[in-house]
Design an enzyme around this catalytic site. Structure first.
Site, PDB file in Angstrom:
ATOM      1  N   LYS A  69       0.906  -1.094  -0.064  1.00 33.63           N
ATOM      2  CA  LYS A  69       0.113  -0.092  -0.072  1.00 33.63           C
ATOM      3  C   LYS A  69       0.880   1.432  -0.080  1.00 33.63           C
ATOM      4  O   LYS A  69       0.433   2.581  -0.445  1.00 33.63           O
ATOM      5  CB  LYS A  69      -1.115   0.112   1.319  1.00 33.63           C
ATOM      6  N   ASP A 105     -10.342   2.338   2.031  1.00 36.94           N
ATOM      7  CA  ASP A 105     -10.697   1.791   3.514  1.00 36.94           C
ATOM      8  C   ASP A 105     -11.450   2.759   4.333  1.00 36.94           C
ATOM      9  O   ASP A 105     -12.786   2.541   4.627  1.00 36.94           O
ATOM     10  CB  ASP A 105      -9.385   1.763   4.008  1.00 36.94           C
ATOM     11  N   GLY A 128      -6.858   1.672  18.111  1.00 39.35           N
ATOM     12  CA  GLY A 128      -5.929   0.818  17.046  1.00 39.35           C
ATOM     13  C   GLY A 128      -5.421   2.070  16.080  1.00 39.35           C
ATOM     14  O   GLY A 128      -5.942   3.280  16.080  1.00 39.35           O
ATOM     15  N   ALA A 129      -4.002   1.807  15.663  1.00 35.85           N
ATOM     16  CA  ALA A 129      -3.476   2.925  14.954  1.00 35.85           C
ATOM     17  C   ALA A 129      -2.881   2.429  13.594  1.00 35.85           C
ATOM     18  O   ALA A 129      -1.679   2.793  13.319  1.00 35.85           O
ATOM     19  CB  ALA A 129      -2.528   3.576  15.802  1.00 35.85           C
ATOM     20  N   GLY A 130      -3.349   1.343  13.291  1.00 42.60           N
ATOM     21  CA  GLY A 130      -2.793   0.557  12.081  1.00 42.60           C
ATOM     22  C   GLY A 130      -3.360   1.199  10.841  1.00 42.60           C
ATOM     23  O   GLY A 130      -3.850   2.383  10.854  1.00 42.60           O
ATOM     24  N   GLY A 131      -3.243   0.390   9.725  1.00 39.80           N
ATOM     25  CA  GLY A 131      -3.728   0.975   8.505  1.00 39.80           C
ATOM     26  C   GLY A 131      -5.352   1.265   8.336  1.00 39.80           C
ATOM     27  O   GLY A 131      -5.584   2.393   7.972  1.00 39.80           O
ATOM     28  N   GLY A 244     -18.378  -4.831  10.312  1.00 40.97           N
ATOM     29  CA  GLY A 244     -17.245  -4.624   9.298  1.00 40.97           C
ATOM     30  C   GLY A 244     -17.623  -4.802   7.914  1.00 40.97           C
ATOM     31  O   GLY A 244     -16.793  -4.609   6.888  1.00 40.97           O
TER      32      GLY A 244
HETATM   33  P1  NDP Z   1      -2.520  -3.313  11.306  1.00 43.87           P
HETATM   34  O1  NDP Z   1      -1.598  -4.613  11.452  1.00 43.87           O
HETATM   35  O2  NDP Z   1      -2.042  -2.109  10.399  1.00 43.87           O
HETATM   36  O3  NDP Z   1      -2.924  -2.753  12.702  1.00 43.87           O
HETATM   37  C1  NDP Z   1      -3.240  -3.638  13.622  1.00 43.87           C
HETATM   38  C2  NDP Z   1      -3.754  -2.833  14.869  1.00 43.87           C
HETATM   39  O4  NDP Z   1      -4.287  -3.835  15.873  1.00 43.87           O
HETATM   40  C3  NDP Z   1      -2.653  -1.963  15.386  1.00 43.87           C
HETATM   41  O5  NDP Z   1      -3.158  -0.654  16.094  1.00 43.87           O
HETATM   42  C4  NDP Z   1      -2.340  -3.101  16.785  1.00 43.87           C
HETATM   43  O6  NDP Z   1      -1.842  -2.276  18.165  1.00 43.87           O
HETATM   44  C5  NDP Z   1      -3.587  -3.474  17.004  1.00 43.87           C
HETATM   45  N1  NDP Z   1      -3.666  -4.528  18.018  1.00 43.87           N
HETATM   46  C6  NDP Z   1      -3.284  -5.962  17.625  1.00 43.87           C
HETATM   47  N2  NDP Z   1      -3.536  -6.693  18.515  1.00 43.87           N
HETATM   48  C7  NDP Z   1      -3.955  -6.172  19.704  1.00 43.87           C
HETATM   49  C8  NDP Z   1      -4.368  -6.207  20.896  1.00 43.87           C
HETATM   50  N3  NDP Z   1      -4.469  -7.752  21.333  1.00 43.87           N
HETATM   51  N4  NDP Z   1      -4.844  -5.509  21.866  1.00 43.87           N
HETATM   52  C9  NDP Z   1      -4.950  -4.048  21.121  1.00 43.87           C
HETATM   53  N5  NDP Z   1      -4.494  -3.560  20.081  1.00 43.87           N
HETATM   54  C10 NDP Z   1      -4.065  -4.705  19.141  1.00 43.87           C
HETATM   55  O7  NDP Z   1      -3.889  -4.166  10.726  1.00 43.87           O
HETATM   56  P2  NDP Z   1      -5.109  -3.001   9.884  1.00 43.87           P
HETATM   57  O8  NDP Z   1      -5.029  -1.778  10.286  1.00 43.87           O
HETATM   58  O9  NDP Z   1      -4.561  -3.313   8.141  1.00 43.87           O
HETATM   59  O10 NDP Z   1      -6.305  -4.021   9.800  1.00 43.87           O
HETATM   60  C11 NDP Z   1      -6.917  -4.178  11.288  1.00 43.87           C
HETATM   61  C12 NDP Z   1      -8.160  -4.755  11.126  1.00 43.87           C
HETATM   62  O11 NDP Z   1      -9.131  -3.905  10.326  1.00 43.87           O
HETATM   63  C13 NDP Z   1      -8.229  -6.210  10.589  1.00 43.87           C
HETATM   64  O12 NDP Z   1      -8.807  -7.004  11.196  1.00 43.87           O
HETATM   65  C14 NDP Z   1      -8.603  -6.120   9.074  1.00 43.87           C
HETATM   66  O13 NDP Z   1      -9.217  -7.307   8.740  1.00 43.87           O
HETATM   67  C15 NDP Z   1      -9.838  -5.205   9.349  1.00 43.87           C
HETATM   68  N6  NDP Z   1      -9.953  -4.331   8.273  1.00 43.87           N
HETATM   69  C16 NDP Z   1     -11.332  -4.390   7.757  1.00 43.87           C
HETATM   70  C17 NDP Z   1     -11.533  -3.836   6.396  1.00 43.87           C
HETATM   71  C18 NDP Z   1     -13.287  -3.902   6.368  1.00 43.87           C
HETATM   72  O14 NDP Z   1     -13.491  -3.435   4.947  1.00 43.87           O
HETATM   73  N7  NDP Z   1     -13.944  -4.228   7.128  1.00 43.87           N
HETATM   74  C19 NDP Z   1     -10.701  -2.990   5.630  1.00 43.87           C
HETATM   75  C20 NDP Z   1      -9.363  -3.187   6.229  1.00 43.87           C
HETATM   76  C21 NDP Z   1      -9.178  -3.692   7.471  1.00 43.87           C
HETATM   77  P3  NDP Z   1      -0.238  -2.146  17.985  1.00 43.87           P
HETATM   78  O15 NDP Z   1       0.189  -0.836  17.012  1.00 43.87           O
HETATM   79  O16 NDP Z   1      -0.124  -1.537  19.486  1.00 43.87           O
HETATM   80  O17 NDP Z   1       0.496  -3.178  17.509  1.00 43.87           O
END
Ligand code: NDP
Length: 277
Positions: A69, A105, A128-131, A244
């Protein structure tokens, strides 16, 4: 009869298990669009050549999953506003030979959210702070949210996202302490972590569930299973909830509009999604 379909698809690793193939193909079939959607496994080292191939074959566009991405950006001609802000592209559109990078997204999420509540002027807390979280935060801020609260375990990622969102609206970073209490002023709560997804569905969000109240709208990005523990608990106390699935479907609808110009029926795609999950 025209046997030559216009190509669209996804560049991902691994290529299997992507429900978008089934839902986009269902929409093409339903609207008799002479397009195909192909899921292809593209390794990072081959991304440039895969894009050159798509250009050469005049693909109408394609999706990208992680880790492509960000890397894709250097191969594109232009970026849409939110993709530029996020620094991430998940959907490429071929406009007269120019490849334009978009990020659907957050747009897909926002559309789902707006069916229940308008985020303009609202206080939104994002776990959360991922993608996915970044994409949602940027679109919600662009839609006029008053405040975005960001809660993340990894403080580096949380603060970086806070810096980005603070250029668009008021925002705060909260370290994710054990049994995190949802800020009382929250009107919309979003789980954008991976907690609750298939394979990780036994894990429980480490939040103080009693800090939620019935006036909050609670949304989850998890696709499978759609009914997460967070949504079940929120429903039990009378919150409006958003799963979702709408986010995935809306992203498919947006991509097809970009690629074909046609507004497709979201219900057909949602039905197909439920069938394949
Ligand atoms: P990333 O890997 O980029 O980010 C994961 C996030 O989850 C981080 O903020 C991470 O925190 C957090 N995390 C993971 N495990 C834990 C935990 N045990 N407790 C607290 N926080 C946790 O993933 P994405 O952002 O790409 O995806 C996140 C979710 O969104 C996925 O399940 C994906 O399937 C879903 N998604 C759904 C979409 C839809 O259309 N419905 C589209 C895109 C994604 P830390 O930074 O602290 O590790």
């Amino acid at each position: 009869m025209n046997f030559l379909s216009q190509l669209t698809g996804c560049f991902s690793i691994p290529a299997d298990g992507n429900p978008t193939v089934a839902i986009v193909e269902a929409a093409y079939a339903n609207h008799k669009l002479n397009f195909r959607y192909i899921n292809t496994e593209v390794q990072s080292k081959d991304l440039g050549e895969a894009i050159a191939g798509a250009r050469a074959m005049n693909w109408a566009g394609f999706h990208l999953s992680s880790p492509h991405k960000v890397e894709i950006i250097k191969y594109l001609d232009e970026l849409g506003q939110s993709a530029e802000l996020m620094g991430a592209v998940n959907c490429v559109v071929n406009k007269n030979g120019k490849l334009i990078g978009e990020n659907t997204d957050g747009k897909g999420f926002l559309q789902s959210l707006k069916e229940v509540v308008n985020p303009t002027g609202k206080t939104v807390t994002i776990l959360g702070a991922g993608g996915a979280a970044r994409a949602i935060a940027v679109e919600i801020a662009l839609a006029g949210a008053k405040t975005v609260n960001i809660v993340n375990r990894d403080s580096g990622r949380g603060k970086e996202m806070n810096q980005l969102v603070s250029t668009l609206c008021q925002s705060n970073y909260y370290p994710w302490d054990s049994n995190f209490a949802v800020p009382t002023e929250t009107e919309i709560l979003v789980n954008a972590t991976t907690v609750g997804m298939h394979g990780n569905s036994d894990a429980s969000l480490d939040i103080f569930f009693d800090s939620m109240n019935s006036s909050m709208v609670v949304a989850d990005v998890i696709i499978n299973p759609p009914q997460t523990e967070l949504l079940s608990r929120a429903t039990a106390i009378g919150c409006k909830t958003i799963d979702g699935l709408g986010m995935v479907v809306n992203q498919g609808v947006l991509a097809i509009k970009y690629w074909t110009g046609v507004d497709v029926d979201a219900d057909v795609m949602r039905k197909k999604l439920l069938e394949v999950l």
